[in-house]
Scaffold this motif. Structure first.
Motif, PDB file in Angstrom:
ATOM      1  N   ARG A 180      68.459  55.142  51.771  1.00  0.00           N
ATOM      2  CA  ARG A 180      69.921  55.215  51.852  1.00  0.00           C
ATOM      3  C   ARG A 180      70.411  56.359  52.740  1.00  0.00           C
ATOM      4  O   ARG A 180      71.570  56.393  53.127  1.00  0.00           O
ATOM      5  N   GLN A 196      67.281  58.749  49.121  1.00  0.00           N
ATOM      6  CA  GLN A 196      68.233  59.546  49.897  1.00  0.00           C
ATOM      7  C   GLN A 196      67.699  59.913  51.278  1.00  0.00           C
ATOM      8  O   GLN A 196      68.441  59.923  52.257  1.00  0.00           O
ATOM      9  N   GLY A 224      71.174  59.392  52.023  1.00  0.00           N
ATOM     10  CA  GLY A 224      72.232  60.208  51.434  1.00  0.00           C
ATOM     11  C   GLY A 224      73.562  59.521  51.248  1.00  0.00           C
ATOM     12  O   GLY A 224      74.536  60.155  50.861  1.00  0.00           O
ATOM     13  N   LEU A 271      64.818  59.962  44.145  1.00  0.00           N
ATOM     14  CA  LEU A 271      65.886  60.537  44.969  1.00  0.00           C
ATOM     15  C   LEU A 271      65.396  60.794  46.389  1.00  0.00           C
ATOM     16  O   LEU A 271      66.099  60.517  47.370  1.00  0.00           O
TER      17      LEU A 271
END
Length: 265
Positions: free
Chosen positions: A58, A54, A60, A50
């Motif tokens: 990516r 994130q 988020g 994550l």
């Protein structure tokens, strides 16, 4: 030989359940956190991915309209069982060599109770992940009933796969090491950390969907996120045909090699 293996497993089902419990106790015996390690390790892994996706990759961004965290968690959940099942199933007969060399024992049940012990962890993880989804406002619904299909199908698939992998690993330690070293590559080659819909080539997408691991990953996401039934797609028929083929192959491999187990071990 296939019928003999099936009969052996059915006849010894009570013993298999008891040994699965014993295997689980043995695995976490002596650890300060005990069974909590079954949840700590996966959660740390999820947290690392994550953070990487994130914060770094990516930044988020949601996936298919869902929070990326939930999309990732839903795909990682079956992977934790699958990766443990492949490695443990491969090592199962060698790990319990005493059952092969020192007593008369239904050897074909060894992968069954080893993988069943991993399933207990998966069931606990399902409850934990369901609570995370609830915290995001995604509550259990009728689609959760599909766990009664996907979980047993996943267990059956990898038990059958372990007939081949476990037998080959007894004869060759190199095969065992090959399986272990391939797991990270298998994770990245399966659409778990990335979306298969981003693949532009229809041919490549079709090939990727033939990966049986993808079937279970998509199944879990259909349960937790997309709300689709397993019978809506065409791949359920494919997965059961594959199970039949692997069962035949596994029984042949086991038949050819199991008489040599005691000598090799």
């Amino acid at each position: 030989m296939l019928m003999n293996i099936l009969r052996e497993n059915v006849t010894n089902i009570r013993q298999t359940l008891l040994l699965a419990k014993a295997d689980l106790i043995k695995y976490y015996k002596g650890a300060a956190l005990g069974y909590l390690w079954a949840f700590v390790k996966p959660m740390v892994t999820i947290a690392v991915y994550l953070f990487a996706f994130q914060v770094g990759i990516r930044k988020g961004a949601p996936m298919d309209g869902f929070p990326f965290a939930l999309w990732l968690i839903a795909g990682m959940l079956p992977w934790f069982f699958i990766s443990d099942a492949i490695v443990a199933g491969t090592m199962s007969i060698r790990s319990y060599r005493q059952f092969v060399t020192k007593m008369k024992f239904p050897i074909s049940t060894i992968p069954s109770f080893v993988l069943l012990s991993k399933l207990y962890i998966q069931l606990g993880m399902i409850v934990a992940i369901a609570l995370i989804f609830v915290s995001y406002g995604f509550y259990p619904d009728i689609y959760y009933l599909q766990l009664l299909y996907y979980v047993p199908t996943m267990l059956i698939f990898f038990i059958i796969l372990s007939w081949t992998f476990g037998s080959l690993a007894v004869i060759s330690r190199d095969f065992e090491n090959l399986v272990k070293s391939s797991m990270q590559a298998l994770l990245w080659m399966t659409p778990i950390l990335w979306n298969i819909d981003n693949v532009s080539s229809p041919t490549l997408k079709f090939i990727l969907k033939l990966n049986p691991i993808n079937y279970f990953v998509e199944g879990y996401r259909d349960i937790f996120l997309y709300k689709k039934w397993f019978f809506e797609g065409r791949y359920s028929i494919y997965i059961w045909l594959l199970i039949i083929v692997l069962a035949i192959i596994g029984s042949i491999v086991y038949k050819k090699l199991h008489k040599e187990f005691a000598d090799v071990l």
